[in-house]
Design a protein around this motif. Structure first.
Motif, PDB file in Angstrom:
ATOM      1  N   UNK A   1       9.892   6.786  -0.689  1.00  0.00           N
ATOM      2  CA  UNK A   1       9.505   5.219  -0.282  1.00  0.00           C
ATOM      3  C   UNK A   1      10.061   4.648  -0.623  1.00  0.00           C
ATOM      4  N   UNK A   2      10.259   3.347  -0.497  1.00  0.00           N
ATOM      5  CA  UNK A   2       9.689   2.239  -1.175  1.00  0.00           C
ATOM      6  C   UNK A   2       9.215   0.786  -0.684  1.00  0.00           C
ATOM      7  N   UNK A   3       8.111   0.488  -1.468  1.00  0.00           N
ATOM      8  CA  UNK A   3       7.062  -0.377  -1.564  1.00  0.00           C
ATOM      9  C   UNK A   3       7.212  -1.569  -1.899  1.00  0.00           C
ATOM     10  N   UNK A   4       6.463  -2.314  -1.835  1.00  0.00           N
ATOM     11  CA  UNK A   4       6.623  -3.808  -3.229  1.00  0.00           C
ATOM     12  C   UNK A   4       5.246  -3.431  -3.386  1.00  0.00           C
ATOM     13  N   UNK A   5       5.407  -3.787  -4.800  1.00  0.00           N
ATOM     14  CA  UNK A   5       4.054  -3.694  -5.894  1.00  0.00           C
ATOM     15  C   UNK A   5       4.245  -5.267  -5.920  1.00  0.00           C
ATOM     16  N   UNK A   6       3.148  -6.290  -6.062  1.00  0.00           N
ATOM     17  CA  UNK A   6       3.686  -7.132  -5.946  1.00  0.00           C
ATOM     18  C   UNK A   6       2.149  -8.074  -7.348  1.00  0.00           C
ATOM     19  N   UNK A   7       2.214  -8.191  -8.619  1.00  0.00           N
ATOM     20  CA  UNK A   7       1.451  -8.522  -9.260  1.00  0.00           C
ATOM     21  C   UNK A   7       1.635 -10.355  -9.449  1.00  0.00           C
ATOM     22  N   UNK A   8      -0.078 -10.635  -9.088  1.00  0.00           N
ATOM     23  CA  UNK A   8      -0.326 -11.944  -8.856  1.00  0.00           C
ATOM     24  C   UNK A   8      -1.804 -11.971 -10.105  1.00  0.00           C
ATOM     25  N   UNK A   9      -1.745 -12.893 -10.658  1.00  0.00           N
ATOM     26  CA  UNK A   9      -3.380 -13.525 -11.651  1.00  0.00           C
ATOM     27  C   UNK A   9      -4.054 -14.622 -10.844  1.00  0.00           C
ATOM     28  N   UNK A  10      -5.560 -14.351 -11.172  1.00  0.00           N
ATOM     29  CA  UNK A  10      -6.141 -15.491 -10.785  1.00  0.00           C
ATOM     30  C   UNK A  10      -6.922 -16.175 -12.235  1.00  0.00           C
ATOM     31  N   UNK A  11      -8.045 -17.035 -11.392  1.00  0.00           N
ATOM     32  CA  UNK A  11      -8.446 -17.702 -12.819  1.00  0.00           C
ATOM     33  C   UNK A  11      -9.500 -16.692 -12.595  1.00  0.00           C
ATOM     34  N   UNK A  62       8.087  -3.999   2.752  1.00  0.00           N
ATOM     35  CA  UNK A  62       9.164  -5.379   2.801  1.00  0.00           C
ATOM     36  C   UNK A  62       8.451  -6.650   3.702  1.00  0.00           C
ATOM     37  N   UNK A  63       7.933  -6.152   4.874  1.00  0.00           N
ATOM     38  CA  UNK A  63       7.915  -6.782   6.083  1.00  0.00           C
ATOM     39  C   UNK A  63       6.675  -7.936   6.408  1.00  0.00           C
ATOM     40  N   UNK A  64       6.103  -7.523   4.700  1.00  0.00           N
ATOM     41  CA  UNK A  64       4.640  -8.493   5.379  1.00  0.00           C
ATOM     42  C   UNK A  64       4.355  -9.281   4.477  1.00  0.00           C
ATOM     43  N   UNK A  65       5.831  -8.646   3.194  1.00  0.00           N
ATOM     44  CA  UNK A  65       5.089  -9.602   1.560  1.00  0.00           C
ATOM     45  C   UNK A  65       5.043 -11.365   1.411  1.00  0.00           C
ATOM     46  N   UNK A  66       6.679 -11.769   2.686  1.00  0.00           N
ATOM     47  CA  UNK A  66       6.343 -13.544   2.514  1.00  0.00           C
ATOM     48  C   UNK A  66       5.507 -13.860   3.039  1.00  0.00           C
ATOM     49  N   UNK A  67       4.433 -12.771   4.327  1.00  0.00           N
ATOM     50  CA  UNK A  67       3.194 -13.830   5.285  1.00  0.00           C
ATOM     51  C   UNK A  67       2.041 -13.452   3.656  1.00  0.00           C
ATOM     52  N   UNK A  68       2.542 -12.816   3.014  1.00  0.00           N
ATOM     53  CA  UNK A  68       1.125 -12.275   2.283  1.00  0.00           C
ATOM     54  C   UNK A  68       1.353 -13.146   1.256  1.00  0.00           C
ATOM     55  N   UNK A  69       2.371 -13.792   0.448  1.00  0.00           N
ATOM     56  CA  UNK A  69       2.636 -14.948  -0.366  1.00  0.00           C
ATOM     57  C   UNK A  69       2.173 -16.648   0.739  1.00  0.00           C
ATOM     58  N   UNK A  93       4.207  10.556   1.046  1.00  0.00           N
ATOM     59  CA  UNK A  93       2.351  10.650   1.831  1.00  0.00           C
ATOM     60  C   UNK A  93       1.910   9.552   1.590  1.00  0.00           C
ATOM     61  N   UNK A  94       2.010   8.588   0.362  1.00  0.00           N
ATOM     62  CA  UNK A  94       1.218   7.554  -0.348  1.00  0.00           C
ATOM     63  C   UNK A  94       1.963   6.130   0.865  1.00  0.00           C
ATOM     64  N   UNK A  95       3.527   6.417   0.511  1.00  0.00           N
ATOM     65  CA  UNK A  95       3.789   5.394   1.564  1.00  0.00           C
ATOM     66  C   UNK A  95       3.989   5.306   3.456  1.00  0.00           C
ATOM     67  N   UNK A  96       3.575   6.466   3.843  1.00  0.00           N
ATOM     68  CA  UNK A  96       3.138   6.249   4.841  1.00  0.00           C
ATOM     69  C   UNK A  96       1.640   6.275   5.227  1.00  0.00           C
ATOM     70  N   UNK A  97       0.804   6.042   4.386  1.00  0.00           N
ATOM     71  CA  UNK A  97      -0.270   5.715   4.334  1.00  0.00           C
ATOM     72  C   UNK A  97      -0.275   4.289   4.270  1.00  0.00           C
ATOM     73  N   UNK A  98       0.731   3.789   3.127  1.00  0.00           N
ATOM     74  CA  UNK A  98       0.874   2.542   3.359  1.00  0.00           C
ATOM     75  C   UNK A  98       1.193   1.699   4.797  1.00  0.00           C
ATOM     76  N   UNK A  99       2.664   2.354   5.665  1.00  0.00           N
ATOM     77  CA  UNK A  99       2.781   1.988   5.967  1.00  0.00           C
ATOM     78  C   UNK A  99       2.197   1.973   7.693  1.00  0.00           C
TER      79      UNK A  99
END
Length: 104
Positions: A1-11, A62-69, A93-99
């Protein structure tokens, strides 16, 4: 199952905790890992900068990535926050848990 993994740094850790907890609480991410103490070297406004930051690994779909941004942009102190979206293959199993976790 494809998920989005986003990298974001914070100070700092306080900002990382705020963003991570908000994304999970708002069901925009199922999980956010915080990696403390990374060293970032980058160019900003014509100068090479070096900073110690926290790296966020944001797991969403993919459904939530733009709202997360949008939410991260509201909370983040940087003028241009790092936002790198990667498509990642998760186990079934991990993809189903995430969804299931991201369902409202």
């Amino acid at each position: 199952m494809t998920i989005k993994l986003v990298l974001c740094t914070t100070p700092d850790e306080k900002t990382a905790q705020l963003i991570a907890s908000t994304l999970v609480k708002d069901k925009l991410a199922a999980c956010v890992n915080i990696i403390k103490g990374i060293e970032s070297v980058y160019e900003w406004q014509g100068k090479v900068e070096t900073d110690v930051e926290c790296q966020l690994l944001i797991k969403t779909n993919t459904q939530h990535v733009l709202q997360a941004f949008d939410r991260v942009s509201e909370l983040h102190p940087y003028d241009v926050p790092e936002w790198l979206e990667l498509n990642a293959e998760a186990s079934s199993a991990y993809g189903q848990w995430l969804q299931n976790t991201l369902q409202r």
